[in-house]
Design a protein around this motif. Structure first.
Motif, PDB file in Angstrom:
ATOM      1  N   LYS A   1      -3.561  -7.332   0.193  1.00 57.59           N
ATOM      2  CA  LYS A   1      -4.807  -7.771  -0.443  1.00 57.59           C
ATOM      3  C   LYS A   1      -4.985  -7.149  -1.826  1.00 57.59           C
ATOM      4  O   LYS A   1      -5.664  -7.714  -2.680  1.00 57.59           O
ATOM      5  CB  LYS A   1      -6.017  -7.402   0.427  1.00 57.59           C
ATOM      6  CG  LYS A   1      -6.066  -8.098   1.752  1.00 57.59           C
ATOM      7  CD  LYS A   1      -6.722  -9.438   1.623  1.00 57.59           C
ATOM      8  CE  LYS A   1      -6.867 -10.053   3.007  1.00 57.59           C
ATOM      9  NZ  LYS A   1      -7.356 -11.398   2.953  1.00 57.59           N
ATOM     10  N   THR A   2      -4.403  -5.980  -2.027  1.00 55.08           N
ATOM     11  CA  THR A   2      -4.537  -5.296  -3.326  1.00 55.08           C
ATOM     12  C   THR A   2      -3.290  -5.493  -4.194  1.00 55.08           C
ATOM     13  O   THR A   2      -3.125  -4.803  -5.197  1.00 55.08           O
ATOM     14  CB  THR A   2      -4.806  -3.791  -3.125  1.00 55.08           C
ATOM     15  OG1 THR A   2      -3.728  -3.199  -2.392  1.00 55.08           O
ATOM     16  CG2 THR A   2      -6.119  -3.557  -2.401  1.00 55.08           C
TER      17      THR A   2
ATOM     18  N   LYS B   1      -1.147  -2.564  -5.508  1.00 51.31           N
ATOM     19  CA  LYS B   1      -1.683  -1.661  -6.538  1.00 51.31           C
ATOM     20  C   LYS B   1      -1.887  -0.235  -6.013  1.00 51.31           C
ATOM     21  O   LYS B   1      -1.770   0.729  -6.766  1.00 51.31           O
ATOM     22  CB  LYS B   1      -3.005  -2.220  -7.061  1.00 51.31           C
ATOM     23  CG  LYS B   1      -3.601  -1.454  -8.215  1.00 51.31           C
ATOM     24  CD  LYS B   1      -4.846  -2.141  -8.748  1.00 51.31           C
ATOM     25  CE  LYS B   1      -5.440  -1.360  -9.898  1.00 51.31           C
ATOM     26  NZ  LYS B   1      -6.662  -1.995 -10.404  1.00 51.31           N
ATOM     27  N   TYR B   2      -2.202  -0.115  -4.738  1.00 54.05           N
ATOM     28  CA  TYR B   2      -2.499   1.195  -4.151  1.00 54.05           C
ATOM     29  C   TYR B   2      -1.495   1.588  -3.069  1.00 54.05           C
ATOM     30  O   TYR B   2      -1.813   2.350  -2.164  1.00 54.05           O
ATOM     31  CB  TYR B   2      -3.921   1.195  -3.576  1.00 54.05           C
ATOM     32  CG  TYR B   2      -4.961   0.854  -4.608  1.00 54.05           C
ATOM     33  CD1 TYR B   2      -5.361   1.792  -5.548  1.00 54.05           C
ATOM     34  CD2 TYR B   2      -5.523  -0.419  -4.659  1.00 54.05           C
ATOM     35  CE1 TYR B   2      -6.309   1.480  -6.507  1.00 54.05           C
ATOM     36  CE2 TYR B   2      -6.473  -0.743  -5.616  1.00 54.05           C
ATOM     37  CZ  TYR B   2      -6.855   0.212  -6.541  1.00 54.05           C
ATOM     38  OH  TYR B   2      -7.790  -0.094  -7.495  1.00 54.05           O
TER      39      TYR B   2
END
Length: 64
Positions: free
Chosen positions: A37-38, A41-42
């Motif tokens: 979902k990100t 990025k994380y």
């Protein structure tokens, strides 16, 4: 009151010990969903958090 909370914590710990494998698999699945979902990025933070959660569950297993 404190005694009933202590009993509840003990029961939760026992359940976590019994189902540590399933909990670890669930953590991995949730981490994968969040990472997707990100858009990755994380990823590092997610991997760190997942690893620490698994370490905690494994320590419960070791403290029998």
């Amino acid at each position: 009151m404190f005694e009933s909370l202590k009993n509840l914590a003990g029961k939760a710990t026992d359940l976590a010990r019994e189902h540590s494998g399933a909990i670890g698999q669930g953590l991995d699945k949730v981490a994968d969903v969040i990472d997707g979902k990100t858009d990755g990025k994380y990823s590092g933070q997610i991997d760190t958090a997942t690893g620490k959660a698994k370490e905690f569950i494994n320590k419960l297993d070791d403290s029998k």
